[in-house]
Write an enzyme that holds these catalytic residues in place. Structure first.
Site, mmCIF file in Angstrom:
data_model
loop_
_atom_site.group_PDB
_atom_site.id
_atom_site.type_symbol
_atom_site.label_atom_id
_atom_site.label_comp_id
_atom_site.label_asym_id
_atom_site.label_seq_id
_atom_site.Cartn_x
_atom_site.Cartn_y
_atom_site.Cartn_z
ATOM 1 N N ARG A 20 10.765 2.198 7.578
ATOM 2 C CA ARG A 20 9.976 2.902 7.418
ATOM 3 C C ARG A 20 9.807 3.657 8.399
ATOM 4 O O ARG A 20 9.165 4.353 8.825
ATOM 5 C CB ARG A 20 9.139 1.414 9.400
ATOM 6 C CG ARG A 20 8.521 -0.409 8.591
ATOM 7 C CD ARG A 20 7.874 -0.089 7.288
ATOM 8 N NE ARG A 20 6.564 0.515 8.012
ATOM 9 C CZ ARG A 20 5.656 0.141 7.391
ATOM 10 N NH1 ARG A 20 5.189 -0.333 6.182
ATOM 11 N NH2 ARG A 20 4.430 0.072 8.654
ATOM 12 N N ARG A 23 8.769 7.122 6.543
ATOM 13 C CA ARG A 23 7.777 6.731 5.509
ATOM 14 C C ARG A 23 7.048 8.321 5.300
ATOM 15 O O ARG A 23 7.580 8.996 5.978
ATOM 16 C CB ARG A 23 6.631 6.324 6.479
ATOM 17 C CG ARG A 23 7.369 4.609 6.149
ATOM 18 C CD ARG A 23 5.691 3.911 6.501
ATOM 19 N NE ARG A 23 6.118 3.942 8.292
ATOM 20 C CZ ARG A 23 5.343 3.471 9.116
ATOM 21 N NH1 ARG A 23 3.770 2.850 8.940
ATOM 22 N NH2 ARG A 23 5.183 3.864 10.815
ATOM 23 N N CYS A 40 0.147 13.527 -3.094
ATOM 24 C CA CYS A 40 0.001 12.718 -1.821
ATOM 25 C C CYS A 40 0.244 11.367 -3.233
ATOM 26 O O CYS A 40 -0.167 11.786 -4.325
ATOM 27 C CB CYS A 40 -1.792 12.086 -1.944
ATOM 28 S SG CYS A 40 -2.208 10.454 -1.772
ATOM 29 N N CYS A 43 -2.535 9.038 -5.152
ATOM 30 C CA CYS A 43 -3.961 9.677 -6.125
ATOM 31 C C CYS A 43 -3.150 9.798 -7.230
ATOM 32 O O CYS A 43 -2.325 9.879 -7.932
ATOM 33 C CB CYS A 43 -4.147 11.113 -5.496
ATOM 34 S SG CYS A 43 -4.743 11.735 -4.226
ATOM 35 N N ASN A 71 4.951 -1.755 -1.487
ATOM 36 C CA ASN A 71 5.577 -0.896 -0.316
ATOM 37 C C ASN A 71 6.796 -0.132 -0.086
ATOM 38 O O ASN A 71 7.873 -0.862 -0.608
ATOM 39 C CB ASN A 71 5.210 -1.097 1.055
ATOM 40 C CG ASN A 71 4.658 -0.363 1.777
ATOM 41 O OD1 ASN A 71 5.590 0.444 2.335
ATOM 42 N ND2 ASN A 71 3.946 -0.939 2.820
ATOM 43 N N SER A 155 -0.225 6.100 8.049
ATOM 44 C CA SER A 155 0.538 7.209 7.907
ATOM 45 C C SER A 155 -0.036 8.041 6.463
ATOM 46 O O SER A 155 1.108 9.203 6.958
ATOM 47 C CB SER A 155 2.356 6.915 7.514
ATOM 48 O OG SER A 155 2.624 6.132 6.218
ATOM 49 N N HIS A 158 -4.835 8.761 2.533
ATOM 50 C CA HIS A 158 -5.870 8.604 1.082
ATOM 51 C C HIS A 158 -5.690 6.145 1.945
ATOM 52 O O HIS A 158 -5.263 5.629 1.827
ATOM 53 C CB HIS A 158 -4.563 8.743 0.330
ATOM 54 C CG HIS A 158 -5.414 7.928 -1.391
ATOM 55 N ND1 HIS A 158 -5.416 8.803 -2.353
ATOM 56 C CD2 HIS A 158 -5.828 6.960 -1.339
ATOM 57 C CE1 HIS A 158 -5.658 8.263 -3.470
ATOM 58 N NE2 HIS A 158 -6.146 7.413 -2.666
ATOM 59 N N HIS A 160 -6.300 3.233 1.877
ATOM 60 C CA HIS A 160 -5.322 2.166 1.429
ATOM 61 C C HIS A 160 -5.403 0.374 2.590
ATOM 62 O O HIS A 160 -5.555 0.663 3.101
ATOM 63 C CB HIS A 160 -4.252 2.318 1.479
ATOM 64 C CG HIS A 160 -3.369 2.202 2.502
ATOM 65 N ND1 HIS A 160 -2.775 3.880 2.716
ATOM 66 C CD2 HIS A 160 -2.320 2.228 2.729
ATOM 67 C CE1 HIS A 160 -2.111 3.825 4.099
ATOM 68 N NE2 HIS A 160 -1.953 2.804 4.248
ATOM 69 N N HIS A 234 -18.460 -23.502 7.811
ATOM 70 C CA HIS A 234 -16.577 -23.978 7.417
ATOM 71 C C HIS A 234 -16.026 -23.339 6.461
ATOM 72 O O HIS A 234 -15.583 -24.528 5.303
ATOM 73 C CB HIS A 234 -16.411 -25.404 8.429
ATOM 74 C CG HIS A 234 -14.469 -25.773 8.464
ATOM 75 N ND1 HIS A 234 -13.927 -24.965 9.463
ATOM 76 C CD2 HIS A 234 -13.666 -25.854 7.840
ATOM 77 C CE1 HIS A 234 -13.371 -25.570 9.814
ATOM 78 N NE2 HIS A 234 -12.811 -25.808 9.208
#
Length: 323
Positions: A20, A23, A40, A43, A71, A155, A158, A160, A234
């Site tokens: 992480r 990133r 990016c 994109c 990811n 981070s 764009h 998401h 419910h």
């Protein structure tokens, strides 16, 4: 490398995720400046910058409108590895699934400015991946969420959503499940159904409602201008939403997010789906919580876990109310 470590005293879980820290990050620019879309990874045209596509909804010309993939900088993953653990402590590999759902091919569009049809496509893609991930028998909970803005934990600009599935039921979810079961045992009724009934009778904290959903500022709001979207009937599982219910959900979610964006000038925020764990647990009532990040948790909150909210939910509801 992903590792689940347990606090020696409380047993609280922490995910140590070294990937992480690698990133990409593009929120060091001002809101007015627009990042070069050539850099990016979300994109169109930059698909090779991300892992392979797992879900895709296209227009009639074959261009993608919503796209999902693993990811690249996951907090958890399926690559089981062994590692050394000091004898005093407990730790295990951070098995799980982490995916991204890009909500639009347009780089600069905000979630609140998406069309209803586009929002519906986002939820259709999320639910498709949710059901696929749930087939993994090692997975115990699937968290669906959206981060917006640097302080909201995003981070990349764009827009998401993320899906993170874990091999354990997180503490907050476990506590919520336990609370629901205990309430039902004592009262014989679902507490969320009771909340819907109470809020409709009082009316003070209602932000909006339609045929299937009600939006409220929760009575014990932890955060200023926090809101919950709750199905009126419910419903246990978010992933069982039908297409017509998704349409009804977006019809109430869109004006809510538009209100946040307009009233607070595109604040950082989080949208979190609360749903039942992947198990035989019954009597849950799924809902969505939206939390604008207008304040920062300070010493008292961090030390006690008790949050100080300077905005009464009754006032928040009057500001956020959807006409």
């Amino acid at each position: 490398m992903s590792e689940i470590r347990y606090d020696l005293i409380t047993g609280k879980r922490v995910i140590i995720a070294t990937e992480r820290g690698k990133r990409p990050y593009d929120f060091n620019i001002t809101h007015e400046e627009k990042k070069n879309n050539n850099t990016c990874p979300f994109c169109p045209g930059n698909e090779e910058m991300t892992p392979p596509t797992l879900v895709e909804i296209k227009d009639k010309k074959g261009n993608w409108l919503v796209r999902g993939f693993e990811n690249k900088f996951a907090a958890v993953n399926r690559d089981l590895k062994s590692f050394e653990v000091p004898s005093l402590y407990k730790s295990e590999y951070g098995y799980g699934v982490a995916e991204v759902i890009v909500e639009s091919p347009e780089h600069d569009v905000t979630f609140g400015s998406l069309s209803l049809g586009q929002m519906q496509k986002v939820f259709m893609a999320i639910i498709e991946r949710y059901k696929k991930i749930a087939q993994d028998d090692k997975i115990k909970y699937i968290q669906v969420f959206k981060n917006f803005g640097a302080r909201g934990g995003a981070s990349l600009e764009h827009g998401h959503w993320q899906i993170i599935a874990t091999s354990f039921i997180p503490d907050v979810v476990e506590k919520e499940v336990t609370g629901i079961q205990e309430y039902i045992k004592k009262k014989g009724k679902c507490p969320y159904c009771e909340i819907v009934k109470c809020e409709k009778e009082e009316g003070k904290r209602i932000i909006g409602e339609n045929e299937n959903f009600i939006v409220i500022a929760p009575y014990a709001s932890q955060y200023p201008y926090e809101s919950w979207i709750i199905p009126k009937e419910h419903q246990e599982r978010f992933e069982e939403l039908k297409e017509e219910n998704i349409a009804n959900l977006t019809e109430i979610l869109k004006p809510l997010i538009e209100k946040y964006e307009r009233e607070f000038n595109f604040p950082p925020y989080n949208i979190v789906v609360h749903t039942v764990p992947i198990s035989d647990i019954r009597n849950y009532h799924w809902h969505i919580e939206t939390i604008p990040r207008l304040t920062v948790a300070a010493g008292f909150e961090l030390g006690t876990g008790v949050y100080i909210n300077p905005v009464p939910p009754e006032l928040a509801a009057s500001v956020l109310r959807i006409e």
